[in-house]
Design a protein around this motif. Sequence first.
Motif, mmCIF file in Angstrom:
data_model
loop_
_atom_site.group_PDB
_atom_site.id
_atom_site.type_symbol
_atom_site.label_atom_id
_atom_site.label_comp_id
_atom_site.label_asym_id
_atom_site.label_seq_id
_atom_site.Cartn_x
_atom_site.Cartn_y
_atom_site.Cartn_z
ATOM 1 N N ILE A 66 -10.123 40.091 -12.722
ATOM 2 C CA ILE A 66 -11.017 38.816 -12.985
ATOM 3 C C ILE A 66 -12.449 39.404 -13.010
ATOM 4 C CG2 ILE A 66 -11.700 36.807 -11.958
ATOM 5 C CD1 ILE A 66 -9.039 36.590 -13.399
ATOM 6 N N GLU A 67 -12.705 40.232 -12.059
ATOM 7 C CA GLU A 67 -14.328 40.669 -11.939
ATOM 8 C C GLU A 67 -14.707 41.219 -13.186
ATOM 9 O OE1 GLU A 67 -14.496 41.414 -7.107
ATOM 10 O OE2 GLU A 67 -13.639 42.843 -8.336
ATOM 11 N N LEU A 68 -14.105 42.303 -13.653
ATOM 12 C CA LEU A 68 -14.220 42.731 -14.837
ATOM 13 C C LEU A 68 -14.361 41.992 -16.079
ATOM 14 C CD1 LEU A 68 -12.107 46.121 -14.541
ATOM 15 C CD2 LEU A 68 -14.413 46.076 -14.224
ATOM 16 N N VAL A 108 -15.347 39.038 -15.859
ATOM 17 C CA VAL A 108 -16.368 38.241 -15.793
ATOM 18 C C VAL A 108 -17.743 38.873 -15.977
ATOM 19 C CG1 VAL A 108 -18.212 37.219 -13.947
ATOM 20 C CG2 VAL A 108 -15.635 36.605 -13.977
ATOM 21 N N VAL A 109 -17.691 40.049 -15.775
ATOM 22 C CA VAL A 109 -18.971 41.014 -16.074
ATOM 23 C C VAL A 109 -18.990 41.331 -17.600
ATOM 24 C CG1 VAL A 109 -19.491 43.558 -15.813
ATOM 25 C CG2 VAL A 109 -18.832 42.251 -13.773
ATOM 26 N N PHE A 128 -12.208 47.258 -8.594
ATOM 27 C CA PHE A 128 -12.336 45.935 -8.907
ATOM 28 C C PHE A 128 -11.138 45.349 -9.564
ATOM 29 C CE2 PHE A 128 -16.378 48.317 -10.012
ATOM 30 C CZ PHE A 128 -17.206 47.829 -9.104
ATOM 31 N N THR A 129 -11.240 43.923 -9.360
ATOM 32 C CA THR A 129 -9.873 43.179 -9.935
ATOM 33 C C THR A 129 -10.234 42.865 -11.503
ATOM 34 O OG1 THR A 129 -10.937 40.991 -9.601
ATOM 35 C CG2 THR A 129 -9.819 42.076 -7.635
#
Length: 145
Positions: free
Chosen positions: A18-20, A22-23, A15-16
């Motif tokens: 940014i994705e982490l 956002v989560v 995961f990037t």
Amino acid sequence: MNNNRLNRINKSTGFTLIELLVVLAIIGLLAGLVGPQVMNKLGGAKTKTAKTQIEDLSGALDMYRLDVGSYPATEQGLKALVEKPANVGIWNGPYLAKSKLPQDPWMKDYIYVSPGQHGKFDLSSLGADAREGGEGEDQDLRSWE
């Protein structure tokens, strides 16, 4: 060509940042919205538990009165429901199923007065704040209301 395929596979796993983030932001928002609702329901459950225990203790006090002829004095307290008082002749207790006095859901003893100001006995809990008065989870719970 084989080398190119391996590079694409390595880049697509994981995961990037940014994705982490956002989560984590979504989890934080859910906790902020759902958490207070869960705590309100928990407080309401404790209040209902205290009301039920007061009703059960009142019923046990009525059974005690039928056997002994009077309610336990304030000095004897609710302990008379699980242990025979010294000056009592007929006692068919214990009058509680677990032979143990329950505490209110906030781990405080119930307040028992006999004769009471509102009836033959007054049985109450001061609620979560352990002080007279209050609203919501802090409200006092009484046998005469």
